[in-house]
Design an enzyme around this catalytic site. Sequence first.
Site, PDB file in Angstrom:
ATOM      1  N   ASN A   1       5.515   7.592  -6.369  1.00 18.21           N
ATOM      2  CA  ASN A   1       4.719   8.093  -7.493  1.00 18.21           C
ATOM      3  C   ASN A   1       3.367   8.561  -6.949  1.00 18.21           C
ATOM      4  O   ASN A   1       2.517   7.746  -6.615  1.00 18.21           O
ATOM      5  CB  ASN A   1       4.544   6.956  -8.514  1.00 18.21           C
ATOM      6  CG  ASN A   1       3.570   7.313  -9.617  1.00 18.21           C
ATOM      7  OD1 ASN A   1       3.286   8.495  -9.853  1.00 18.21           O
ATOM      8  ND2 ASN A   1       3.046   6.305 -10.299  1.00 18.21           N
ATOM      9  N   TRP A   2       3.210   9.858  -6.904  1.00 19.79           N
ATOM     10  CA  TRP A   2       1.980  10.407  -6.304  1.00 19.79           C
ATOM     11  C   TRP A   2       0.779  10.354  -7.231  1.00 19.79           C
ATOM     12  O   TRP A   2      -0.337  10.614  -6.808  1.00 19.79           O
ATOM     13  CB  TRP A   2       2.212  11.864  -5.879  1.00 19.79           C
ATOM     14  CG  TRP A   2       3.130  12.011  -4.717  1.00 19.79           C
ATOM     15  CD1 TRP A   2       3.710  11.006  -3.973  1.00 19.79           C
ATOM     16  CD2 TRP A   2       3.568  13.235  -4.125  1.00 19.79           C
ATOM     17  NE1 TRP A   2       4.481  11.530  -2.978  1.00 19.79           N
ATOM     18  CE2 TRP A   2       4.412  12.906  -3.046  1.00 19.79           C
ATOM     19  CE3 TRP A   2       3.339  14.582  -4.410  1.00 19.79           C
ATOM     20  CZ2 TRP A   2       5.021  13.878  -2.249  1.00 19.79           C
ATOM     21  CZ3 TRP A   2       3.954  15.551  -3.613  1.00 19.79           C
ATOM     22  CH2 TRP A   2       4.772  15.194  -2.549  1.00 19.79           C
ATOM     23  N   LYS A   3       1.012  10.084  -8.504  1.00 18.71           N
ATOM     24  CA  LYS A   3      -0.088  10.083  -9.486  1.00 18.71           C
ATOM     25  C   LYS A   3      -0.807  11.443  -9.421  1.00 18.71           C
ATOM     26  O   LYS A   3      -0.161  12.459  -9.173  1.00 18.71           O
ATOM     27  CB  LYS A   3      -1.019   8.897  -9.234  1.00 18.71           C
ATOM     28  CG  LYS A   3      -0.212   7.600  -9.083  1.00 18.71           C
ATOM     29  CD  LYS A   3      -1.026   6.355  -9.025  1.00 18.71           C
ATOM     30  CE  LYS A   3      -0.090   5.161  -8.910  1.00 18.71           C
ATOM     31  NZ  LYS A   3      -0.775   3.891  -8.943  1.00 18.71           N
TER      32      LYS A   3
ATOM     33  N   HIS B   1       4.215   4.375 -17.349  1.00 14.60           N
ATOM     34  CA  HIS B   1       3.437   3.787 -16.257  1.00 14.60           C
ATOM     35  C   HIS B   1       2.200   3.104 -16.855  1.00 14.60           C
ATOM     36  O   HIS B   1       1.626   3.598 -17.834  1.00 14.60           O
ATOM     37  CB  HIS B   1       3.025   4.874 -15.255  1.00 14.60           C
ATOM     38  CG  HIS B   1       2.434   4.279 -14.016  1.00 14.60           C
ATOM     39  ND1 HIS B   1       1.125   3.870 -13.959  1.00 14.60           N
ATOM     40  CD2 HIS B   1       2.980   3.997 -12.818  1.00 14.60           C
ATOM     41  CE1 HIS B   1       0.893   3.353 -12.750  1.00 14.60           C
ATOM     42  NE2 HIS B   1       2.004   3.420 -12.041  1.00 14.60           N
TER      43      HIS B   1
ATOM     44  N   GLU C   1      -0.765   3.037 -15.994  1.00 16.54           N
ATOM     45  CA  GLU C   1      -1.960   3.899 -16.085  1.00 16.54           C
ATOM     46  C   GLU C   1      -1.902   4.761 -17.336  1.00 16.54           C
ATOM     47  O   GLU C   1      -2.913   5.001 -17.988  1.00 16.54           O
ATOM     48  CB  GLU C   1      -2.086   4.761 -14.814  1.00 16.54           C
ATOM     49  CG  GLU C   1      -2.550   3.916 -13.628  1.00 16.54           C
ATOM     50  CD  GLU C   1      -2.113   4.429 -12.272  1.00 16.54           C
ATOM     51  OE1 GLU C   1      -1.699   5.595 -12.155  1.00 16.54           O
ATOM     52  OE2 GLU C   1      -2.184   3.632 -11.320  1.00 16.54           O
TER      53      GLU C   1
ATOM     54  N   GLU D   1       6.320  -3.580 -12.645  1.00 10.63           N
ATOM     55  CA  GLU D   1       5.062  -3.324 -11.950  1.00 10.63           C
ATOM     56  C   GLU D   1       3.963  -4.213 -12.517  1.00 10.63           C
ATOM     57  O   GLU D   1       3.304  -3.844 -13.506  1.00 10.63           O
ATOM     58  CB  GLU D   1       4.661  -1.858 -12.117  1.00 10.63           C
ATOM     59  CG  GLU D   1       5.637  -0.895 -11.486  1.00 10.63           C
ATOM     60  CD  GLU D   1       4.939   0.372 -11.023  1.00 10.63           C
ATOM     61  OE1 GLU D   1       5.058   0.707  -9.850  1.00 10.63           O
ATOM     62  OE2 GLU D   1       4.251   1.017 -11.837  1.00 10.63           O
TER      63      GLU D   1
ATOM     64  N   GLY E   1      -2.144  -0.802  -6.766  1.00 10.15           N
ATOM     65  CA  GLY E   1      -3.296  -0.220  -6.081  1.00 10.15           C
ATOM     66  C   GLY E   1      -4.318  -1.244  -5.605  1.00 10.15           C
ATOM     67  O   GLY E   1      -5.438  -0.887  -5.249  1.00 10.15           O
TER      68      GLY E   1
ATOM     69  N   SER F   1       1.694  -2.200  -4.778  1.00  7.31           N
ATOM     70  CA  SER F   1       1.276  -2.434  -3.396  1.00  7.31           C
ATOM     71  C   SER F   1       2.446  -2.590  -2.416  1.00  7.31           C
ATOM     72  O   SER F   1       2.372  -3.359  -1.454  1.00  7.31           O
ATOM     73  CB  SER F   1       0.337  -3.638  -3.305  1.00  7.31           C
ATOM     74  OG  SER F   1      -0.876  -3.363  -4.009  1.00  7.31           O
TER      75      SER F   1
ATOM     76  N   GLY G   1       3.275   3.686  -4.903  1.00 15.74           N
ATOM     77  CA  GLY G   1       2.146   4.562  -5.196  1.00 15.74           C
ATOM     78  C   GLY G   1       1.475   5.003  -3.907  1.00 15.74           C
ATOM     79  O   GLY G   1       1.932   5.912  -3.217  1.00 15.74           O
ATOM     80  N   GLY G   2       0.387   4.336  -3.569  1.00 23.40           N
ATOM     81  CA  GLY G   2      -0.445   4.718  -2.429  1.00 23.40           C
ATOM     82  C   GLY G   2       0.328   5.004  -1.148  1.00 23.40           C
ATOM     83  O   GLY G   2       0.074   6.020  -0.475  1.00 23.40           O
TER      84      GLY G   2
HETATM   85  P1  PGA Z   1       0.679   1.218  -5.597  1.00 25.45           P
HETATM   86  O1  PGA Z   1       1.094   1.874  -6.998  1.00 25.45           O
HETATM   87  O2  PGA Z   1       1.912   1.228  -4.724  1.00 25.45           O
HETATM   88  O3  PGA Z   1      -0.417   2.095  -5.064  1.00 25.45           O
HETATM   89  O4  PGA Z   1       0.232  -0.169  -5.877  1.00 25.45           O
HETATM   90  C1  PGA Z   1       2.339   1.597  -7.589  1.00 25.45           C
HETATM   91  C2  PGA Z   1       2.484   2.366  -8.869  1.00 25.45           C
HETATM   92  O5  PGA Z   1       1.492   2.536  -9.591  1.00 25.45           O
HETATM   93  O6  PGA Z   1       3.595   2.832  -9.211  1.00 25.45           O
END
Ligand code: PGA
Length: 255
Positions: A14-16, A100, A102, A172, A178, A217, A238-239
């Site tokens: 997930n690149w956001k 998600h 966010e 999640e 993050g 993470s 994510g990251g």
């Molecule tokens: P992260 O994000 O791997 O950077 O913790 C995961 C996500 O939000 O799907």
Amino acid sequence: MSAGPGRRPLVAGNWKMHKTIGEAEAFIQALLPRVSAGAHAEVAICPPFLALPAMVDSARGSRVQVYAQNMHQEQAGAFTGEVSPAMLVEAGAHGVVLGHSERREMFGESDKALALKLPAALAAGLVPVLCVGETEQEREAGETERKLRRQVQEDLAQVETERLGEVVIAYEPIWAIGTGQVATVEEAQEAIAFIRALVADRSGEEAERARVLYGGSVKAENAAELLAEPDVDGALVGGASLDPESFAAIVEAAG
Ligand code: PGA
């Protein structure tokens, strides 16, 4: 890699709100030679909408599928700034991330809307990846299961029972997103087994089919032990999905 019987692991990046079209092109050119073709796990990247068609073109014929990060439930209409299931399908998307944290926390995504988005994605032929998870406060207050139960039950309420197995759920924990603070393998396994049991309340057979991922993470260094848990069917990253080398290492860990 473990994933239960018959369930194919999925690793989704997930690149956001990261990567322009040019940056996304550079990423995919670097990723493709690093992910072996014959492997078992499915691989998806979830770029921002604008980079989606270019990623579909570049990934064609490879093992990498392209998912969107959000979607409106209606096919068309006066919904400024939104993107419909039909638009995603035409652009070549294979699936879509929904709910998600966010989007829930910053953009007011509601369980009510998600209850409409899930069946709309399935009807369009998109694989929905429904994100659920508790805050740190909720975990500390012993409310993790209550939160997961509410999200899973409400968000999947309008999915036909015989299609539940097509939904991917990503557990999640919000405190792990993050932050570098990954859930322990026991915490991940326990919450994911609970989520599967919630699906089993509607259909045991569909619960065995449904893939439940862990997200929060995930890194090349911790992926293998998380993915070795019997109920963990993959990862939403994510990251660590922004760098082709670290994403490829997580894909390799999934088998
Ligand atoms: P992260 O994000 O791997 O950077 O913790 C995961 C996500 O939000 O799907």
